[in-house]
Design a protein around this motif. Structure first.
Motif, PDB file in Angstrom:
ATOM      1  N   LYS A  23       7.405  84.567  57.447  1.00 37.52           N
ATOM      2  CA  LYS A  23       6.280  83.640  57.653  1.00 37.52           C
ATOM      3  C   LYS A  23       6.600  82.204  57.254  1.00 37.52           C
ATOM      4  CE  LYS A  23       1.495  82.958  56.068  1.00 37.52           C
ATOM      5  NZ  LYS A  23       0.387  83.565  55.280  1.00 37.52           N
ATOM      6  N   HIS A  24       7.266  82.013  56.123  1.00 40.45           N
ATOM      7  CA  HIS A  24       7.333  80.679  55.525  1.00 40.45           C
ATOM      8  C   HIS A  24       8.495  79.779  55.983  1.00 40.45           C
ATOM      9  CE1 HIS A  24       3.970  81.685  52.992  1.00 40.45           C
ATOM     10  NE2 HIS A  24       4.589  82.769  52.550  1.00 40.45           N
ATOM     11  N   GLU A  26      11.207  77.540  58.033  1.00 33.33           N
ATOM     12  CA  GLU A  26      11.131  76.852  59.323  1.00 33.33           C
ATOM     13  C   GLU A  26      11.834  77.666  60.416  1.00 33.33           C
ATOM     14  OE1 GLU A  26      11.708  75.433  56.443  1.00 33.33           O
ATOM     15  OE2 GLU A  26      10.281  73.798  56.271  1.00 33.33           O
ATOM     16  N   SER A  28      13.707  81.687  60.956  1.00 34.80           N
ATOM     17  CA  SER A  28      14.086  82.967  60.338  1.00 34.80           C
ATOM     18  C   SER A  28      14.373  83.992  61.422  1.00 34.80           C
ATOM     19  CB  SER A  28      12.986  83.482  59.406  1.00 34.80           C
ATOM     20  OG  SER A  28      11.843  83.869  60.129  1.00 34.80           O
ATOM     21  N   THR A  41      17.532  82.917  57.028  1.00 35.79           N
ATOM     22  CA  THR A  41      16.480  81.905  57.068  1.00 35.79           C
ATOM     23  C   THR A  41      17.096  80.514  57.003  1.00 35.79           C
ATOM     24  OG1 THR A  41      16.166  81.803  54.670  1.00 35.79           O
ATOM     25  CG2 THR A  41      14.887  83.461  55.862  1.00 35.79           C
ATOM     26  N   SER A  43      15.750  76.650  55.896  1.00 43.15           N
ATOM     27  CA  SER A  43      14.666  75.881  55.278  1.00 43.15           C
ATOM     28  C   SER A  43      15.088  74.422  55.183  1.00 43.15           C
ATOM     29  CB  SER A  43      14.367  76.411  53.865  1.00 43.15           C
ATOM     30  OG  SER A  43      14.125  77.800  53.896  1.00 43.15           O
TER      31      SER A  43
END
Length: 253
Positions: A23-24, A26, A28, A41, A43
């Protein structure tokens, strides 16, 4: 017939990439290559390491880890040991170095992209699966950034993927080794290449064995074909996700 029931030595393991897995971040993905499973992921932070401050360019770096029971026997977490192993350091440097080879660091300002690759199940080729999945996660992160801010250009300048190749005890070259094949291989290589067919990194050794120039050429030929097939999978999943597709230095998507 190969140890994991593949019929051909030129055959990749089944490779599945699931985008927007978490979800979090940018960007994934969850990537499965045979029985090897990795969560990747990407970020983005709006700051750069001290050595890059004031230069107007960004940075991309990577961290790699493996769950204690990703392997047949439980391994002690490196956080419990209080230090990162040499293997982990080598792999995460490889991932970051490989990604930087296809990213224009001046295109996204003074930002840092943190790429995290966490192996949840290992069956050979964890570093190559990490690179192939990390590339997709990074493209997704930049695509999201490009929607929020004006970039000089899309930072990705080529596709990137990686695969293993090796020579078995019968002297035959194999593509994309599972753990059993890797453990028994006389020679094994990890190859990282771009979509335009340029080599980024070739790591290879013989284990109590040597290899000829012809065998080296055969392994690199297998790797090139396998990597182009992996890049085809990357393009399809990025297109399906509605992500901005990288435009290569030759102007191709």
């Amino acid at each position: 017939m190969r140890l994991d029931d593949r019929e051909n030595r030129e055959e990749l393991r089944e490779t599945v990439i699931e985008t927007d897995y978490l979800k979090h971040p940018e960007g994934s993905v969850f990537i499965r290559v045979g029985d090897t499973k990795v969560i990747c992921t990407a970020s983005i932070e709006k700051r750069v390491p001290p050595f890059l401050r004031g230069q107007g360019k960004g940075w991309i770096t990577a961290e790699y880890a493996m769950l204690p029971r990703a392997t047949g026997e439980r391994n002690i977490r490196e956080s419990s040991k209080g230090k990162v192993s040499g293997r982990t350091m080598e792999i995460q440097r490889l991932i970051g170095r490989a990604l930087r080879s296809v990213i224009d660091l001046e295109a996204f300002g003074e930002r840092t992209v943190w790429v995290d690759c966490d192996v949840i199940q290992a069956d050979g080729g964890t570093r190559t699966a990490s690179i192939t999945g990390a590339f997709v996660a990074t493209v997704m992160a930049f695509s999201r950034l490009a929607q929020d801010v004006a970039l000089k250009s899309f930072p990705i300048v080529d596709y990137l993927a990686a695969v293993s190749v090796g020579i078995d005890d019968k002297g035959e070259a194999l593509l994309d080794l599972c753990y059993e094949e890797d453990s028994a291989a006389a020679v094994d290589f990890n190859v990282v290449m771009t979509g335009s067919g340029q080599f980024v990194e070739v790591q290879g050794t013989g284990e109590e064995a040597t290899f000829s120039r012809d065998q080296l050429d055969e392994m690199l030929g297998l790797a090139e074909e396998g990597i182009q097939n992996l890049i085809g999978i990357q393009k399809q999943v990025l297109d399906d996700a509605g992500t901005t597709l990288p435009v290569t230095r030759e102007g191709k998507t």
